[in-house]
Structure formats: structure tokens, C-alpha cells
Write a protein that holds these residues in place. Sequence first.
Motif, mmCIF file in Angstrom:
data_model
loop_
_atom_site.group_PDB
_atom_site.id
_atom_site.type_symbol
_atom_site.label_atom_id
_atom_site.label_comp_id
_atom_site.label_asym_id
_atom_site.label_seq_id
_atom_site.Cartn_x
_atom_site.Cartn_y
_atom_site.Cartn_z
ATOM 1 N N GLY A 1 0.791 -1.228 0.000
ATOM 2 C CA GLY A 1 0.000 0.000 0.000
ATOM 3 C C GLY A 1 0.822 1.274 0.000
ATOM 4 N N LEU A 2 2.091 1.187 -0.384
ATOM 5 C CA LEU A 2 2.937 2.376 -0.423
ATOM 6 C C LEU A 2 2.707 3.217 -1.677
ATOM 7 C CD1 LEU A 2 6.308 1.038 1.018
ATOM 8 C CD2 LEU A 2 4.879 2.837 1.987
ATOM 9 N N ILE A 3 2.001 2.661 -2.654
ATOM 10 C CA ILE A 3 1.613 3.448 -3.827
ATOM 11 C C ILE A 3 0.161 3.138 -4.175
ATOM 12 C CG2 ILE A 3 3.958 3.459 -4.778
ATOM 13 C CD1 ILE A 3 2.965 1.447 -6.910
ATOM 14 N N GLU A 4 -0.434 4.050 -4.923
ATOM 15 C CA GLU A 4 -1.785 3.856 -5.453
ATOM 16 C C GLU A 4 -1.767 4.285 -6.913
ATOM 17 O OE1 GLU A 4 -6.145 6.005 -5.041
ATOM 18 O OE2 GLU A 4 -4.894 5.821 -3.248
ATOM 19 N N ARG A 5 -2.166 3.382 -7.798
ATOM 20 C CA ARG A 5 -2.163 3.685 -9.230
ATOM 21 C C ARG A 5 -3.573 4.006 -9.722
ATOM 22 N NH1 ARG A 5 1.217 -1.493 -11.259
ATOM 23 N NH2 ARG A 5 0.129 -2.396 -9.465
ATOM 24 N N LYS A 6 -3.648 4.992 -10.593
ATOM 25 C CA LYS A 6 -4.932 5.413 -11.142
ATOM 26 C C LYS A 6 -4.820 5.480 -12.661
ATOM 27 C CE LYS A 6 -8.341 9.162 -10.897
ATOM 28 N NZ LYS A 6 -8.643 10.493 -10.285
ATOM 29 N N LYS A 7 -5.709 4.756 -13.346
ATOM 30 C CA LYS A 7 -5.675 4.723 -14.804
ATOM 31 C C LYS A 7 -6.196 6.031 -15.395
ATOM 32 C CE LYS A 7 -6.197 -0.302 -15.216
ATOM 33 N NZ LYS A 7 -7.004 -1.409 -15.785
ATOM 34 N N GLN A 8 -5.520 6.485 -16.463
ATOM 35 C CA GLN A 8 -5.966 7.683 -17.170
ATOM 36 C C GLN A 8 -6.747 7.340 -18.434
ATOM 37 O OE1 GLN A 8 -3.362 11.348 -16.960
ATOM 38 N NE2 GLN A 8 -1.773 9.775 -17.060
ATOM 39 N N GLY A 9 -6.511 6.141 -18.969
ATOM 40 C CA GLY A 9 -7.185 5.750 -20.194
ATOM 41 C C GLY A 9 -6.559 6.379 -21.425
ATOM 42 N N LEU A 10 -7.119 6.060 -22.595
ATOM 43 C CA LEU A 10 -6.660 6.613 -23.875
ATOM 44 C C LEU A 10 -5.171 6.369 -24.120
ATOM 45 C CD1 LEU A 10 -8.554 10.047 -23.779
ATOM 46 C CD2 LEU A 10 -9.258 7.929 -24.918
ATOM 47 N N GLY A 11 -4.674 5.246 -23.606
ATOM 48 C CA GLY A 11 -3.277 4.898 -23.831
ATOM 49 C C GLY A 11 -2.281 5.681 -23.002
ATOM 50 N N LYS A 12 -2.767 6.511 -22.079
ATOM 51 C CA LYS A 12 -1.872 7.306 -21.239
ATOM 52 C C LYS A 12 -1.354 6.463 -20.072
ATOM 53 C CE LYS A 12 -4.198 11.714 -22.181
ATOM 54 N NZ LYS A 12 -4.902 12.874 -21.568
ATOM 55 N N ILE B 1 -1.351 7.291 -13.430
ATOM 56 C CA ILE B 1 -0.930 8.241 -12.404
ATOM 57 C C ILE B 1 -0.588 7.425 -11.162
ATOM 58 C CG2 ILE B 1 -1.816 9.932 -10.744
ATOM 59 C CD1 ILE B 1 -3.338 11.233 -13.007
ATOM 60 N N ILE B 2 0.487 7.778 -10.493
ATOM 61 C CA ILE B 2 0.881 7.070 -9.275
ATOM 62 C C ILE B 2 0.908 8.039 -8.103
ATOM 63 C CG2 ILE B 2 2.689 5.750 -8.110
ATOM 64 C CD1 ILE B 2 3.613 4.722 -10.797
ATOM 65 N N TYR B 3 0.180 7.686 -7.060
ATOM 66 C CA TYR B 3 0.265 8.416 -5.802
ATOM 67 C C TYR B 3 1.238 7.651 -4.906
ATOM 68 C CZ TYR B 3 -3.978 10.940 -7.167
ATOM 69 O OH TYR B 3 -4.896 11.721 -7.818
ATOM 70 N N VAL B 4 2.316 8.298 -4.517
ATOM 71 C CA VAL B 4 3.283 7.673 -3.621
ATOM 72 C C VAL B 4 2.842 7.969 -2.194
ATOM 73 C CG1 VAL B 4 5.704 7.509 -2.947
ATOM 74 C CG2 VAL B 4 5.102 8.008 -5.328
ATOM 75 N N LYS B 5 2.540 6.920 -1.446
ATOM 76 C CA LYS B 5 2.040 7.090 -0.084
ATOM 77 C C LYS B 5 3.186 7.402 0.880
ATOM 78 C CE LYS B 5 -2.297 6.018 -0.997
ATOM 79 N NZ LYS B 5 -2.929 4.892 -0.296
#
Length: 216
Positions: free
Chosen positions: A97-108, A111-115
Motif C-alpha cells: 500500500g505504499l503506492i496507489e495507481r490510477k488509470k488515465q485511459g486513452l493509452g496514457k 498516475i501514481i500516488y506515492v504514499k
Amino acid sequence: MEFDYFYNRDGERFSYYMLPKILVTDRKFQSLSSDAKILYACLLERTALSFKNKWIDQENRIYIIFTLEEVMEVLGRSNKTAVKVLNELDNSTGGLGLIERKKQGLGKPNIIYVKDFLSIISSGGKNYSSEVKNIHTRSEEPTLQEVKKIHGTNSNINKHEGNYPDFSFGKKSYGIFQNVYLRDEEIKELKEVLVKDFSNYVERLSAYLKSTGKTY
């Protein structure tokens, strides 16, 4: 291969990834592989750059872009291994749980949130990470008056008793990132004023300086 020795201050001419000592010494992080810890140090460094570039979302959270290809390159690992190491850090894939990844879509890229690794350190129910977060929000450096309001101390925080002396200015480096430079007389004065809160003050200041790129 035959490597040469370091002479005098040769070791200071390099740049380094700062691996928080707690990731190596604290049992909470024992499940992480060495690759995962090294990668976290790389991601942590990237957060400082993101902060400077104002990569902050609507909830005031810093985010970074660190592609899978970059992970493969920095670790020297295959695609499969790089994915595995990222999963070790991400709670959504069974990781710590030290990071959280969020998809942007459209091949991008994601995004990574570093906890904040400091958020698991608390004393008497006090979360010191929130204190650092408040400093970031106000864009002010912590003051002695702020620190005096914090009660208690954390015995698990290593005091980093000056392992890396700064010979130019007669100071020693302290804090989780070894970026708070103080003379012996300054240490004595701070300890007299802050008493048990000294260690917490140094850790907060170190984390703040790392995230903003400022110096003390």
C-alpha cells in the motif's frame, strides 16, 4: 573488475537515491523485496519533482508519472518482474500500500500516488505524517512554536545521530533524508527547547525539505 578507493570527499560528487532507513529496519516493511524498496526510493524522489512542477490534484495530493518502461530500466528487470515489483507496493494488487495507481485511459500512463511511509509511525494516537501534510498545504517551514504543540515522541523513529558529517560547515546531517544540517551547539539548544519532541521535529523538517527541494 577492479574498483578504486574513495579519497577525501570524492563520495560527495555523486547523486543518490535516498532509501529511508525505516524501510530496511522496521518489521512493517519486511515483506518488501529489495527491488520494491529501491523502486519506492526512486518514486519518492520523483514526488519532489512533481511538487516543484505543481503536479497536485484537487485534493492537494502529489502524483507522479513513472512508466513501466522506466521501472524496467531503473531496476534492470524484465517486464514481468517490473510488474511484480509494482504490485508489491500497490494495495489494490495485494501489495503493502505504499503506492496507489490510477488509470488515465486513452493509452496514457497510470498516475501514481506515492504514499507517505511516515504515516504508519504514531505515538499516543498522534499521526506525525499529518503534521508534515499541514506544512505542505501552508507552504511554510515548520517553526518551533508549531513543534511545541506536538505532544509525545516516537521511540521507533531513528534519530540518525549525524552519520554523514559536513566538513565544510562543521555540521552533521540528520533526519530521514539526512538533509537537516545542524552544529552540535544547535542540537543542544533544540533539545533543551523541544525535549522529547526533538526527534519528531527533525523528521518532519527532513520530510518537508525533501518534498520541496529546499535546504535548511
